[in-house]
Scaffold this motif. Structure first.
Motif, PDB file in Angstrom:
ATOM      1  N   ALA A 180       9.182   9.188   2.025  1.00  0.00           N
ATOM      2  CA  ALA A 180       8.944  10.609   1.793  1.00  0.00           C
ATOM      3  C   ALA A 180       7.697  10.847   0.958  1.00  0.00           C
ATOM      4  N   VAL A 181       7.310   9.836   0.172  1.00  0.00           N
ATOM      5  CA  VAL A 181       6.119   9.958  -0.671  1.00  0.00           C
ATOM      6  C   VAL A 181       4.910   9.323  -0.002  1.00  0.00           C
ATOM      7  N   PHE A 182       5.037   8.057   0.456  1.00  0.00           N
ATOM      8  CA  PHE A 182       3.835   7.385   0.951  1.00  0.00           C
ATOM      9  C   PHE A 182       3.336   7.952   2.283  1.00  0.00           C
ATOM     10  N   ARG A 183       4.167   8.666   3.011  1.00  0.00           N
ATOM     11  CA  ARG A 183       3.681   9.305   4.242  1.00  0.00           C
ATOM     12  C   ARG A 183       2.585  10.329   3.941  1.00  0.00           C
ATOM     13  N   ASN A 184       2.576  10.851   2.732  1.00  0.00           N
ATOM     14  CA  ASN A 184       1.568  11.834   2.337  1.00  0.00           C
ATOM     15  C   ASN A 184       0.355  11.191   1.673  1.00  0.00           C
ATOM     16  N   GLY A 185       0.277   9.871   1.730  1.00  0.00           N
ATOM     17  CA  GLY A 185      -0.887   9.173   1.206  1.00  0.00           C
ATOM     18  C   GLY A 185      -1.021   9.289  -0.297  1.00  0.00           C
ATOM     19  N   SER A 186      -2.278   9.175  -0.782  1.00  0.00           N
ATOM     20  CA  SER A 186      -2.516   9.239  -2.219  1.00  0.00           C
ATOM     21  C   SER A 186      -2.102  10.593  -2.778  1.00  0.00           C
ATOM     22  N   ALA A 187      -2.182  11.640  -1.955  1.00  0.00           N
ATOM     23  CA  ALA A 187      -1.769  12.966  -2.412  1.00  0.00           C
ATOM     24  C   ALA A 187      -0.286  12.984  -2.763  1.00  0.00           C
ATOM     25  N   GLY A 188       0.537  12.223  -2.023  1.00  0.00           N
ATOM     26  CA  GLY A 188       1.962  12.148  -2.322  1.00  0.00           C
ATOM     27  C   GLY A 188       2.219  11.491  -3.660  1.00  0.00           C
ATOM     28  N   LEU A 189       1.478  10.409  -3.952  1.00  0.00           N
ATOM     29  CA  LEU A 189       1.633   9.718  -5.230  1.00  0.00           C
ATOM     30  C   LEU A 189       1.203  10.625  -6.374  1.00  0.00           C
ATOM     31  N   VAL A 190       0.050  11.280  -6.214  1.00  0.00           N
ATOM     32  CA  VAL A 190      -0.461  12.161  -7.265  1.00  0.00           C
ATOM     33  C   VAL A 190       0.508  13.322  -7.508  1.00  0.00           C
ATOM     34  N   ALA A 191       1.063  13.868  -6.442  1.00  0.00           N
ATOM     35  CA  ALA A 191       1.999  14.986  -6.586  1.00  0.00           C
ATOM     36  C   ALA A 191       3.240  14.566  -7.362  1.00  0.00           C
ATOM     37  N   ASP A 214      -5.579   2.867  -2.462  1.00  0.00           N
ATOM     38  CA  ASP A 214      -5.353   1.431  -2.300  1.00  0.00           C
ATOM     39  C   ASP A 214      -3.871   1.101  -2.464  1.00  0.00           C
ATOM     40  N   TYR A 215      -3.264   1.666  -3.505  1.00  0.00           N
ATOM     41  CA  TYR A 215      -1.864   1.370  -3.812  1.00  0.00           C
ATOM     42  C   TYR A 215      -0.939   1.860  -2.702  1.00  0.00           C
ATOM     43  N   VAL A 216      -1.139   3.105  -2.268  1.00  0.00           N
ATOM     44  CA  VAL A 216      -0.274   3.676  -1.239  1.00  0.00           C
ATOM     45  C   VAL A 216      -0.478   2.969   0.095  1.00  0.00           C
ATOM     46  N   ASN A 217      -1.715   2.633   0.437  1.00  0.00           N
ATOM     47  CA  ASN A 217      -1.961   1.964   1.720  1.00  0.00           C
ATOM     48  C   ASN A 217      -1.342   0.568   1.750  1.00  0.00           C
ATOM     49  N   ARG A 218      -1.286  -0.099   0.590  1.00  0.00           N
ATOM     50  CA  ARG A 218      -0.614  -1.401   0.546  1.00  0.00           C
ATOM     51  C   ARG A 218       0.874  -1.241   0.867  1.00  0.00           C
ATOM     52  N   CYS A 242       4.261   5.816   9.053  1.00  0.00           N
ATOM     53  CA  CYS A 242       3.561   5.454   7.814  1.00  0.00           C
ATOM     54  C   CYS A 242       2.707   6.603   7.299  1.00  0.00           C
ATOM     55  N   GLY A 243       2.584   7.657   8.091  1.00  0.00           N
ATOM     56  CA  GLY A 243       1.737   8.769   7.705  1.00  0.00           C
ATOM     57  C   GLY A 243       0.300   8.601   8.138  1.00  0.00           C
ATOM     58  N   ILE A 244       0.075   7.724   9.140  1.00  0.00           N
ATOM     59  CA  ILE A 244      -1.284   7.452   9.619  1.00  0.00           C
ATOM     60  C   ILE A 244      -1.315   7.611  11.135  1.00  0.00           C
ATOM     61  N   PRO A 245      -1.399   8.819  11.649  1.00  0.00           N
ATOM     62  CA  PRO A 245      -1.411   9.014  13.109  1.00  0.00           C
ATOM     63  C   PRO A 245      -2.698   8.562  13.782  1.00  0.00           C
ATOM     64  N   ASN A 246      -3.767   8.404  13.015  1.00  0.00           N
ATOM     65  CA  ASN A 246      -5.042   7.919  13.567  1.00  0.00           C
ATOM     66  C   ASN A 246      -4.924   6.420  13.803  1.00  0.00           C
ATOM     67  N   MET A 247      -4.826   6.008  15.080  1.00  0.00           N
ATOM     68  CA  MET A 247      -4.560   4.610  15.396  1.00  0.00           C
ATOM     69  C   MET A 247      -5.712   3.683  15.005  1.00  0.00           C
ATOM     70  N   SER A 248      -6.949   4.164  15.113  1.00  0.00           N
ATOM     71  CA  SER A 248      -8.088   3.349  14.716  1.00  0.00           C
ATOM     72  C   SER A 248      -8.024   3.023  13.231  1.00  0.00           C
ATOM     73  N   HIS A 249      -7.695   4.023  12.429  1.00  0.00           N
ATOM     74  CA  HIS A 249      -7.580   3.821  10.981  1.00  0.00           C
ATOM     75  C   HIS A 249      -6.394   2.915  10.661  1.00  0.00           C
ATOM     76  N   PHE A 250      -5.284   3.113  11.359  1.00  0.00           N
ATOM     77  CA  PHE A 250      -4.102   2.278  11.151  1.00  0.00           C
ATOM     78  C   PHE A 250      -4.409   0.808  11.449  1.00  0.00           C
ATOM     79  N   HIS A 251      -5.064   0.541  12.574  1.00  0.00           N
ATOM     80  CA  HIS A 251      -5.415  -0.834  12.941  1.00  0.00           C
ATOM     81  C   HIS A 251      -6.338  -1.454  11.897  1.00  0.00           C
TER      82      HIS A 251
END
Length: 277
Positions: A180-191, A214-218, A242-251
């Protein structure tokens, strides 16, 4: 008056550990209880109110709590079907682990502060429950106690933070392990930290040597790796989860983290399963 529980009254002769499952009543406990043994419990289902001498906290499904002898507490169900799994562990078993593995000192049972609380996501909770079933069918002797405790303690100790990290930051980093948090990326952690993004970033660089991204993507890539080897979902579905619909970025992130593309990783580590395209 605090009730005192003794391991001699709970553990059968020759055993070092006992597992109990309990559905909690929603009524507030009349008193706290103390114990001369180490206790580990987790919320299997629902929500639980954890009463401590100075305060009370709400625990959610997947929360795991480590208690030392002398740490009084009580549990109360929140709503229906609040279920906990609790372990009574002989003091000698816990002390023996610390003697052979000094890296655990300062963490979990061996922390000097309040009871330590961690969170297991749905897959980690499933693994914990699998280990619990194995423990129930064992003799519950020293070997069985260590077979259950050592993997869990090793994993959680590796996830622990240094003593000088601010409490709000350690809590936010722990919460970031939830989808529920990491799907929103760094913004989720900061929030969840409740601080300004530049301040969170500065403190994470200082204490963890990482940016919030870096932390959230790990965490995201760890989640993706587990999903690729335990689920049959399409890779695009896992990426979106994972909150990353962009497949190029995910790969790109996955290859950087694991050295394989997601498909290569699945083919290498998931055996005898029909692979989705």
């Amino acid at each position: 008056m605090t009730q005192i529980l003794c391991h001699a009254d709970i553990l059968a002769k020759g055993t070092q550990i006992r597992l109990t499952r309990a559905t909690l009543a929603p009524t507030r406990p009349r008193t706290l209880h103390d114990h001369d043994f180490y206790e580990l419990f987790w919320v299997q289902n629902g929500r639980v109110r954890h009463h401590l001498p100075e305060h009370a906290e709400t625990l959610d499904e997947g929360d795991v709590v480590f208690l030392r002898p002398g740490q009084a507490h009580a549990l109360q169900g929140r709503g229906e079907h609040a279920l906990v799994v609790s372990l009574c562990i002989h003091p000698t078993a816990v002390k023996a682990l610390a003697k052979r593995h000094p890296s655990v000192n300062g963490h979990l049972f061996w922390s000097k502060g309040a009871p330590v609380r961690n969170h297991r996501d749905i897959r980690q909770l499933a693994a914990l429950n699998h280990a619990a079933v194995q423990l129930e069918s064992s003799p519950c002797d020293t070997l069985a106690a260590e077979a259950f405790l050592l993997p869990l303690c090793a994993e959680l100790t590796a996830e622990s933070f240094a003593d000088d990290i601010p409490v709000w930051l350690s809590q936010a980093c722990t919460a970031a392990k939830s989808p529920a948090v990491f799907r929103n990326g760094s913004a989720g952690l900061v929030a969840i930290a409740g601080k300004a993004h530049p301040h969170v970033s500065r403190m994470m660089r200082k204490h963890l040597g990482q940016t919030p991204s870096d932390y959230v993507n790990r965490i995201r890539m760890q989640h993706a790796a587990r999903a690729l080897t335990t689920d049959n979902e399409a890779i695009s579905v896992i990426a979106a989860d994972c909150g990353i619909p962009n497949m190029s970025h995910f790969h790109k992130l996955f290859r950087a983290a694991h050295g394989f593309t997601p498909l290569q990783y699945r083919q290498k580590f998931q055996k005898q399963v029909v692979q989705p395209t």
